[in-house]
Design an enzyme around this catalytic site. Sequence first.
Site, PDB file in Angstrom:
ATOM      1  N   HIS A 180      -0.399   1.492  -5.266  1.00 55.30           N
ATOM      2  CA  HIS A 180      -0.406   0.071  -5.480  1.00 55.30           C
ATOM      3  C   HIS A 180      -1.237  -0.303  -6.660  1.00 55.30           C
ATOM      4  O   HIS A 180      -1.837   0.742  -7.224  1.00 55.30           O
ATOM      5  CB  HIS A 180      -1.356  -0.529  -4.163  1.00 55.30           C
ATOM      6  CG  HIS A 180      -1.363  -1.963  -4.221  1.00 55.30           C
ATOM      7  ND1 HIS A 180      -2.144  -2.420  -4.880  1.00 55.30           N
ATOM      8  CD2 HIS A 180      -0.547  -2.848  -3.587  1.00 55.30           C
ATOM      9  CE1 HIS A 180      -2.130  -4.124  -4.724  1.00 55.30           C
ATOM     10  NE2 HIS A 180      -1.226  -4.187  -3.707  1.00 55.30           N
ATOM     11  N   ASP A 213       3.789  -9.291   0.043  1.00 55.87           N
ATOM     12  CA  ASP A 213       2.284  -9.138  -0.671  1.00 55.87           C
ATOM     13  C   ASP A 213       1.480 -10.184  -0.068  1.00 55.87           C
ATOM     14  O   ASP A 213       0.742 -10.550  -0.877  1.00 55.87           O
ATOM     15  CB  ASP A 213       2.658  -9.088  -2.232  1.00 55.87           C
ATOM     16  CG  ASP A 213       1.461  -8.393  -2.936  1.00 55.87           C
ATOM     17  OD1 ASP A 213       0.347  -8.085  -2.367  1.00 55.87           O
ATOM     18  OD2 ASP A 213       1.539  -8.428  -4.163  1.00 55.87           O
TER      19      ASP A 213
END
Lengths: 375, 375
Positions: free
Chosen positions: A215, A335
């Site tokens: 990430h 997200d």
Amino acid sequence: MDTDRRTVLGAGAALAVAAATGARGAQPVARAAPRNYRRIATEEAWAIPEQREAIAAIARSTWNNLDVRNLRGGSSGAAGGPMGATLSALGRRMLDVDGERLELMDRDGVAMHLLSLTSPGVQLFAAATAVSMAKLANDRMAEVIARHPTRYGGLASFAPQDPAAAVKEMERAVRELKLNGFIVNSHTNNEYLDQEKYWPILEAAEALDSALYIHPRSPADTMAAPFSDYNMHAAIWGFQAETGTHAMRIILSGVLDRFPRLKIVLGHMGESIPYNLWRADHWYHYRRGIQQSSLQPSDVFKRNFLITTSGVEDTRVLDYCLKWLGPDRIMWAIDYPYEESAPATRFMNEAPIPDADKEKIFHLNAERLFRLPAA
Amino acid sequence: MDTDRRTVLGAGAALAVAAATGARGAQPVARAAPRNYRRIATEEAWAIPEQREAIAAIARSTWNNLDVRNLRGGSSGAAGGPMGATLSALGRRMLDVDGERLELMDRDGVAMHLLSLTSPGVQLFAAATAVSMAKLANDRMAEVIARHPTRYGGLASFAPQDPAAAVKEMERAVRELKLNGFIVNSHTNNEYLDQEKYWPILEAAEALDSALYIHPRSPADTMAAPFSDYNMHAAIWGFQAETGTHAMRIILSGVLDRFPRLKIVLGHMGESIPYNLWRADHWYHYRRGIQQSSLQPSDVFKRNFLITTSGVEDTRVLDYCLKWLGPDRIMWAIDYPYEESAPATRFMNEAPIPDADKEKIFHLNAERLFRLPAA
């Protein structure tokens, strides 16, 4: 009514309303009512209060690296960061797993969130704190999943600051807690996973047959300066520069020839790697002296990597990625709560691609890769 | 026979042979004999002996920044850099404008090269040396064009190290030498053109109605460390990170609202900027506090920027860029002698796009932007 049992059949109406408010961007959108796909969102952030408090304490220090600046929110000129001294709306959404999050999932027809501790996870902490925080976060995550087994999966945290402890926690997280994979937030202390000291982490992920999601976090101190103006250290540009560079280091180092079955996931349509695959292959061949692997970069990418759609609602990018990677290496993500659930869902509902591909991207690939329950 | 008068009609046969040797990569290619397009290549490197000697002297120093490493060639593990102590084949091709270069252009049916002093131009030199070297290089370039007026155009160099002198040289290069635009090789002393001290350069380019090509160099010292392994500082990854970051700084700074008619050119299919436009726009809207311009990034990009195809022979990338930018903002380039002429020509000959678009990309856009002679 138990949120776990709420029907997702009402999603169509809500999405039709959302669609009527107008899509952002220039891409054409279909207006057909969405099918009732099973939808698994694969890059969904959460926080635990202890992580939040530890980061808020850092945000009150004079440390002003790009991550701290981002989490603090203030000096970037943006409204409240998720971990600032005052709990922002974003911070509240991050902590929630029993209330609004499930309501939004129901509204939009999202079956599951694959949770991960919000960036930069435990990677701002000194090693001992990071090790214990990762354990605590993983225990909490397992509790949340036990409470809502049909709605959540989770990616386990670990502390790269202490690779040996990281491996132990990775083993515990998969074998005992039954978590679904791992997350790491790009660099750790300005170092990358291609370095030999971190190979045990890659080895453990492969041995546990559990994917590693890399990430974003803001660019490392060692590349920070050009990203320090105009708030460009974060999602608008810096995240892909940092995370794409990390991934390219792993690819070009040749380390994945040691772990050929390791699966690495990149968000945000691949952090600019797919766009550069032709040129990377070309120069890999052109300058034979620099080769660390027998495979060209695109072959390593297609063997070891998958990408998600997090934060990029652009059918042009999706189409491009499908041409390079096909439908088996792309997964849907929102997200949340950095991004809104409704437009991310609408984007994939309306993407002009075959239904069979959409089923793979919406849930089949994620179910297989992360050992998530099928419908 | 004067090379300037050689017919380009023989190009079809040579290209058919080249095509038969097989295309790299997975993209489908048409096999029809290429039309006799007028072809203008817009990012074509050359060197003058004085620049080469000055850089070779630097390459013998202990300075080991990423550019010097690249130019030296040795420490990167790659075969001879273009400016190493020994004149490599690449270096020889760089110096040539009267021999092999024209032969290859004739063979491949390339009407013109738009020349530019090879990266990093004069930007490794102290200010006084840079100023005089830019003048010398521009004078030589004007001589080459006078010798071969139908085969070459040229982008003028200037020394950003001394903005006032740069502006004077830019004016001389356009008004007296009749050069066709400007080239700068990304950062100068780790600084970028959005800084106010460099605004006179942007202002001059706009006032002279002459495009500014921002060509790559290796990542600035201020972001170098993560790019310092696996030879990744150069074309394989670092060039786009450096140059894309430079362009994104210019876009996000809002400085182009002062120079709305300035045209900036990026090579290599836009140095990853096009891939990230949706996300950049999205976060620009999302965090209203960070806006420096009333326009979103993609609108600035479409107002002020054009891209070239240099070094990227991937129809998937071309198709993607056409969706975002249309055929009026894309120009063909080879990147000779870093790239080979034949495959770059074949790529555009065979690109599955309408002939009208191909005429724009092969020459019409370049003729208009750079004031180059039409056929």
